[in-house]
Write a protein that holds these residues in place. Structure first.
Motif, PDB file in Angstrom:
ATOM      1  N   CYS A   9      37.756  22.766 -33.869  1.00 20.21           N
ATOM      2  CA  CYS A   9      36.803  21.876 -34.567  1.00 20.21           C
ATOM      3  C   CYS A   9      35.618  22.603 -35.203  1.00 20.21           C
ATOM      4  O   CYS A   9      35.061  22.127 -36.187  1.00 20.21           O
ATOM      5  CB  CYS A   9      36.267  20.795 -33.640  1.00 20.21           C
ATOM      6  N   VAL A  10      35.183  23.709 -34.619  1.00 20.44           N
ATOM      7  CA  VAL A  10      34.068  24.470 -35.193  1.00 20.44           C
ATOM      8  C   VAL A  10      34.441  25.950 -35.255  1.00 20.44           C
ATOM      9  O   VAL A  10      35.200  26.448 -34.423  1.00 20.44           O
ATOM     10  CB  VAL A  10      32.769  24.308 -34.371  1.00 20.44           C
ATOM     11  N   LYS A  11      33.904  26.626 -36.240  1.00 23.49           N
ATOM     12  CA  LYS A  11      34.127  28.062 -36.373  1.00 23.49           C
ATOM     13  C   LYS A  11      33.165  28.796 -35.451  1.00 23.49           C
ATOM     14  O   LYS A  11      31.966  28.519 -35.438  1.00 23.49           O
ATOM     15  CB  LYS A  11      33.887  28.490 -37.819  1.00 23.49           C
ATOM     16  N   GLY A  12      33.691  29.721 -34.644  1.00 31.66           N
ATOM     17  CA  GLY A  12      32.816  30.446 -33.731  1.00 31.66           C
ATOM     18  C   GLY A  12      33.591  31.318 -32.770  1.00 31.66           C
ATOM     19  O   GLY A  12      34.761  31.642 -33.005  1.00 31.66           O
ATOM     20  N   SER A  13      32.941  31.672 -31.665  1.00 31.37           N
ATOM     21  CA  SER A  13      33.563  32.515 -30.639  1.00 31.37           C
ATOM     22  C   SER A  13      34.004  31.637 -29.473  1.00 31.37           C
ATOM     23  O   SER A  13      33.177  30.948 -28.867  1.00 31.37           O
ATOM     24  CB  SER A  13      32.570  33.569 -30.144  1.00 31.37           C
ATOM     25  N   LEU A  14      35.296  31.681 -29.169  1.00 25.16           N
ATOM     26  CA  LEU A  14      35.828  30.930 -28.033  1.00 25.16           C
ATOM     27  C   LEU A  14      35.448  31.672 -26.754  1.00 25.16           C
ATOM     28  O   LEU A  14      35.933  32.770 -26.496  1.00 25.16           O
ATOM     29  CB  LEU A  14      37.345  30.796 -28.154  1.00 25.16           C
ATOM     30  N   LEU A  15      34.579  31.073 -25.951  1.00 22.10           N
ATOM     31  CA  LEU A  15      34.069  31.744 -24.755  1.00 22.10           C
ATOM     32  C   LEU A  15      34.887  31.439 -23.508  1.00 22.10           C
ATOM     33  O   LEU A  15      35.073  32.302 -22.652  1.00 22.10           O
ATOM     34  CB  LEU A  15      32.610  31.341 -24.512  1.00 22.10           C
ATOM     35  N   GLU A  16      35.362  30.215 -23.396  1.00 18.79           N
ATOM     36  CA  GLU A  16      36.163  29.866 -22.219  1.00 18.79           C
ATOM     37  C   GLU A  16      36.937  28.581 -22.449  1.00 18.79           C
ATOM     38  O   GLU A  16      36.578  27.768 -23.311  1.00 18.79           O
ATOM     39  CB  GLU A  16      35.285  29.702 -20.978  1.00 18.79           C
ATOM     40  N   VAL A  17      38.000  28.435 -21.687  1.00 16.32           N
ATOM     41  CA  VAL A  17      38.743  27.178 -21.666  1.00 16.32           C
ATOM     42  C   VAL A  17      38.694  26.649 -20.238  1.00 16.32           C
ATOM     43  O   VAL A  17      38.465  27.404 -19.289  1.00 16.32           O
ATOM     44  CB  VAL A  17      40.209  27.361 -22.122  1.00 16.32           C
ATOM     45  N   LYS A  53      26.438  40.102 -22.456  1.00 16.43           N
ATOM     46  CA  LYS A  53      25.623  39.333 -23.390  1.00 16.43           C
ATOM     47  C   LYS A  53      26.245  39.270 -24.776  1.00 16.43           C
ATOM     48  O   LYS A  53      26.025  38.328 -25.527  1.00 16.43           O
ATOM     49  CB  LYS A  53      24.226  39.943 -23.479  1.00 16.43           C
ATOM     50  N   ARG A  54      27.011  40.290 -25.114  1.00 18.89           N
ATOM     51  CA  ARG A  54      27.635  40.324 -26.433  1.00 18.89           C
ATOM     52  C   ARG A  54      28.949  39.547 -26.470  1.00 18.89           C
ATOM     53  O   ARG A  54      29.650  39.540 -27.478  1.00 18.89           O
ATOM     54  CB  ARG A  54      27.865  41.775 -26.869  1.00 18.89           C
ATOM     55  N   LYS A  55      29.286  38.910 -25.335  1.00 16.06           N
ATOM     56  CA  LYS A  55      30.496  38.087 -25.244  1.00 16.06           C
ATOM     57  C   LYS A  55      31.738  38.889 -25.642  1.00 16.06           C
ATOM     58  O   LYS A  55      32.537  38.485 -26.492  1.00 16.06           O
ATOM     59  CB  LYS A  55      30.377  36.836 -26.122  1.00 16.06           C
ATOM     60  N   LYS A  56      31.872  40.034 -24.994  1.00 16.66           N
ATOM     61  CA  LYS A  56      33.005  40.910 -25.267  1.00 16.66           C
ATOM     62  C   LYS A  56      34.315  40.192 -24.969  1.00 16.66           C
ATOM     63  O   LYS A  56      34.442  39.488 -23.979  1.00 16.66           O
ATOM     64  CB  LYS A  56      32.885  42.177 -24.413  1.00 16.66           C
ATOM     65  N   ASN A  57      35.287  40.378 -25.828  1.00 14.79           N
ATOM     66  CA  ASN A  57      36.630  39.797 -25.733  1.00 14.79           C
ATOM     67  C   ASN A  57      36.690  38.332 -26.166  1.00 14.79           C
ATOM     68  O   ASN A  57      37.749  37.703 -26.061  1.00 14.79           O
ATOM     69  CB  ASN A  57      37.205  39.911 -24.316  1.00 14.79           C
ATOM     70  N   ALA A  58      35.576  37.787 -26.634  1.00 12.15           N
ATOM     71  CA  ALA A  58      35.605  36.406 -27.127  1.00 12.15           C
ATOM     72  C   ALA A  58      36.499  36.331 -28.362  1.00 12.15           C
ATOM     73  O   ALA A  58      36.481  37.216 -29.217  1.00 12.15           O
ATOM     74  CB  ALA A  58      34.199  35.940 -27.469  1.00 12.15           C
ATOM     75  N   MET A  59      37.277  35.284 -28.444  1.00 13.92           N
ATOM     76  CA  MET A  59      38.198  35.129 -29.568  1.00 13.92           C
ATOM     77  C   MET A  59      37.515  34.403 -30.716  1.00 13.92           C
ATOM     78  O   MET A  59      36.944  33.331 -30.535  1.00 13.92           O
ATOM     79  CB  MET A  59      39.428  34.333 -29.119  1.00 13.92           C
ATOM     80  N   ARG A  60      37.558  35.003 -31.895  1.00 10.89           N
ATOM     81  CA  ARG A  60      36.995  34.358 -33.070  1.00 10.89           C
ATOM     82  C   ARG A  60      37.945  33.259 -33.535  1.00 10.89           C
ATOM     83  O   ARG A  60      39.157  33.457 -33.622  1.00 10.89           O
ATOM     84  CB  ARG A  60      36.784  35.368 -34.198  1.00 10.89           C
ATOM     85  N   SER A  61      37.395  32.101 -33.790  1.00 13.93           N
ATOM     86  CA  SER A  61      38.234  30.967 -34.166  1.00 13.93           C
ATOM     87  C   SER A  61      37.693  30.268 -35.403  1.00 13.93           C
ATOM     88  O   SER A  61      36.489  30.271 -35.663  1.00 13.93           O
ATOM     89  CB  SER A  61      38.314  29.967 -33.011  1.00 13.93           C
ATOM     90  N   GLU A  62      38.595  29.665 -36.146  1.00 18.46           N
ATOM     91  CA  GLU A  62      38.235  28.803 -37.262  1.00 18.46           C
ATOM     92  C   GLU A  62      38.246  27.363 -36.756  1.00 18.46           C
ATOM     93  O   GLU A  62      38.731  27.081 -35.653  1.00 18.46           O
ATOM     94  CB  GLU A  62      39.225  28.974 -38.414  1.00 18.46           C
ATOM     95  N   SER A  63      37.735  26.454 -37.546  1.00 19.11           N
ATOM     96  CA  SER A  63      37.675  25.061 -37.092  1.00 19.11           C
ATOM     97  C   SER A  63      39.059  24.472 -36.844  1.00 19.11           C
ATOM     98  O   SER A  63      39.241  23.635 -35.961  1.00 19.11           O
ATOM     99  CB  SER A  63      36.925  24.209 -38.119  1.00 19.11           C
TER     100      SER A  63
END
Length: 225
Positions: free
Chosen positions: A165-173, A136-146
């Motif tokens: 494009c958006v600042k946030g946590s990259l969950l999957e590609v 639930k805490r999205k462990k290992n998600a990469m923090r990204s800038e826009s």
């Protein structure tokens, strides 16, 4: 001596007036009843028509094709000329806050002959395709800038960097694109999406200021979708 009761003599004229009055009253009652029935029938028909209009759509007002799942479940935003002219991308935001990132129909890559032939998630300092997020805490998600590089798409003659494009946590590609890059050409807004990012509410509010709506995008790019 026996007293006999005598009946009062009836006046024919008075009796006739009384009879006419009774008939008139009876006719008025029948007339009122008929008016009430007609009024009730009219009201029932009006209610029925109103209900029918609510339940059955006017065929003339129906769209030529039904809305897609994307149109129903997401709000569409776009960013145009991002870092470079012609680098147009979409951001589809779900009600739960998740943002789906992909290439807009007017992206330069689609104008090259043959379209996109390859996609590489190994950009920057890490390979985004090996990203494994859990819990639930999205462990290992990469923090990204826009403006963080998300991947590189290539055509027969050029390569283009696609950004978050958006600042946030990259969950999957979308790893499926590695073996099937043609999905970007045939259905970039569906199976050909590139990534899913979860921005924080505060970050989304700030990012949203740099995005445009679907209608604004169509007007700016002079396209009809």
């Amino acid at each position: 001596m026996e007293i006999q009761k005598t009946e009062e003599a009836k006046n024919p004229e008075i009796e006739e007036i009384i009879e006419l009055t009774k008939q008139k009253q009876s006719e008025e009652v029948e007339h009122c009843d008929e008016q009430e029935k007609q009024t009730q029938v009219a009201e029932d028909e009006e209610d029925e028509n109103e209900l029918r209009n609510l339940l059955l759509a006017d065929i003339g007002e129906l769209p030529i094709s039904p809305p897609s799942a994307t149109q129903v479940n997401f709000v569409s935003y776009f960013i145009t000329d991002f870092t470079k002219p012609g680098h147009d991308q979409y951001i589809y935001r779900h009600a739960n806050g998740l943002c789906v990132i992909g290439l807009a129909p007017t992206h330069l890559a689609f104008k090259d002959e043959g379209g996109i032939t390859n996609i590489d998630f190994n950009v920057g300092k890490s390979d985004r395709s090996v990203l494994k997020v859990s819990g639930k805490r999205k462990k290992n998600a990469m923090r990204s800038e826009s403006n963080t590089a998300l991947c590189k798409v290539s055509t027969a003659k050029e390569s283009y960097i696609v950004r978050c494009c958006v600042k946030g946590s990259l969950l999957e590609v979308n790893e499926r694109l590695i073996k099937q890059p043609q999905l970007l050409n045939s259905s970039a807004d569906r199976e050909g999406y590139i990534a899913i990012i979860m921005p924080r509410p505060a970050d989304w509010t700030k990012n949203k200021e740099s995005l445009i709506t679907f209608e604004e995008y169509k007007e700016k790019k002079e396209v009809s979708l």
